[in-house]
Design an enzyme around this catalytic site. Sequence first.
Site, mmCIF file in Angstrom:
data_model
loop_
_atom_site.group_PDB
_atom_site.id
_atom_site.type_symbol
_atom_site.label_atom_id
_atom_site.label_comp_id
_atom_site.label_asym_id
_atom_site.label_seq_id
_atom_site.Cartn_x
_atom_site.Cartn_y
_atom_site.Cartn_z
ATOM 1 C CD1 TRP A 319 41.166 32.165 -2.098
ATOM 2 C CD2 TRP A 319 39.409 31.500 -3.311
ATOM 3 N NE1 TRP A 319 41.028 30.809 -1.923
ATOM 4 C CE2 TRP A 319 39.953 30.371 -2.663
ATOM 5 C CE3 TRP A 319 38.298 31.311 -4.125
ATOM 6 C CZ2 TRP A 319 39.422 29.085 -2.795
ATOM 7 C CZ3 TRP A 319 37.769 30.038 -4.273
ATOM 8 C CH2 TRP A 319 38.320 28.949 -3.615
ATOM 9 C CG HIS A 320 36.374 32.775 -6.998
ATOM 10 N ND1 HIS A 320 36.068 33.508 -5.868
ATOM 11 C CD2 HIS A 320 35.572 31.677 -6.966
ATOM 12 C CE1 HIS A 320 35.113 32.889 -5.199
ATOM 13 N NE2 HIS A 320 34.794 31.780 -5.832
ATOM 14 N N GLY A 321 40.526 33.809 -9.004
ATOM 15 C CA GLY A 321 41.388 33.749 -10.173
ATOM 16 C C GLY A 321 42.078 35.066 -10.461
#
Length: 496
Positions: A319-321
């Site tokens: 989700w973060h990248g």
Amino acid sequence: MIFHSLDFIGFVIAVTALYWMLPHRGQNLLLLGASYYFYGYVHPWFLILIAASTIVDFYAAIGMDRWPQRRRFLLWLSIVSNLGMLAFFKYFNFFAENVGAALSLVGLEANPVLLRVLLPVGISFYTFQTLSYTIDVYRGQMRARTNLVDFAVFVSLFPQLVAGPIVRASYLLPQVEVRRTFSINAARTGLLKICWGYFKKLVIADNVGVIANKVFALSDPTFPILWAGVFAFAIQIYADFSAYTDIARGTSRWLGFELPENFDHPYLARSPSDFWRRWHISLSTWFRDYVYVPLGGSRHGELKWARNILVTFLLSGLWHGASWNYVLWGLYHGLLLIATRARAMMKPLRVESGVATRAAGDAPSRWPQLQHLRPLVVVLETAGMFALTLIGWLIFRETELAALVRDFTLSPFDAPGLDYRIALYLFLLALIYSLPLWVQSIWVEAGRDERGACEEERSHATWPQVALQGAACGVALAAVLVFRSTTSLDFIYFQF
């Protein structure tokens, strides 16, 4: 429009002044227009995506109520459309590059098609926010709304739109739908949040961020300098992200809304599970309720629990990248939780509240002489968890896997003495800038009541307290003017 700009300050003052002169429906229409203006200020085409997500989820939820036999289809329509947009803009290039690399390994030539598309700011946040609505309607935990303006305000409320917190529909929609009244107390506590947020961002985060950026820009840092940079980054990311949350919560209070807390002094955590109860709370609880629990949680034995933890944290990392280091970061924290649970199951003796007891199944025994060691145990557990968190932040910050391998193979014995002195200087500089953050965290932690509640702010204050708070705001703003970094950095979580 960024929070630490004069444009945003003028925008908030103008919107707030007009907002309280309008009736309830007028307030919501103003909020919707202001939020869309805020979001499309630099890139108006971003508005197409947020409007599409809003309309799809609004009508999908209504359809679930009207045609119960199509509930599952409509839920998947919401999930696929939202995650499809997120995957296209955030993960398409990552997927194409890795497919190309995999084909090359087996001798097939591949020229993956890469897109030169700007990642829409905040798409990861409002996508999860709208998904929580359709999932809750599908589960029967809330009814579908029929007022599109109210729903669109919930999705796009500008203070928390770009970087959260991720607010559930069951929490925020009722606040959108009811009449809001101006509160002096909410304005006062909101101002405190805003001033503290600007101080954390402009004085702490941006100054230590310069240290972290310079260290990670080095092609071959030595062991002590690298870890001084990791410490600086740990301070930067916490001060930066929690500053955004504070400004968002304070601004929302000026408009009559209360947003949930997103951070609870995470660097005072004593275990991995404690850390995730304190860090990015809105995201960790989202993954708990919509991924971990549906997978089975801890209901089906230890092996399946471990699987569910790993899946949840791998997805949280992704989700973060769109980068493997974020996946590894999620895997690292998942493995920490698994290792902690395994250790607790095997540990023959544990100390709780000054009393030592044997593991489950053994007769309890008391060791009064250990009671005086309790503060030391707390300090050691906190320091140990902070050290483990620093390792995670190195994985998070170092986006190149080759550089990450190099970092973890550095020897502390190969660095010259000068590098240790430079590292000590960088560490102390970051520590000095972050002292107000540590003092505030320790002060709040010490002030928790017996139920574990946080006495960080009171609903009402006496006049001397108000005067003291006003002076604190003045000092914070003066510090911003005097000590703010000459290098202005974007909020870190804007890129997620």
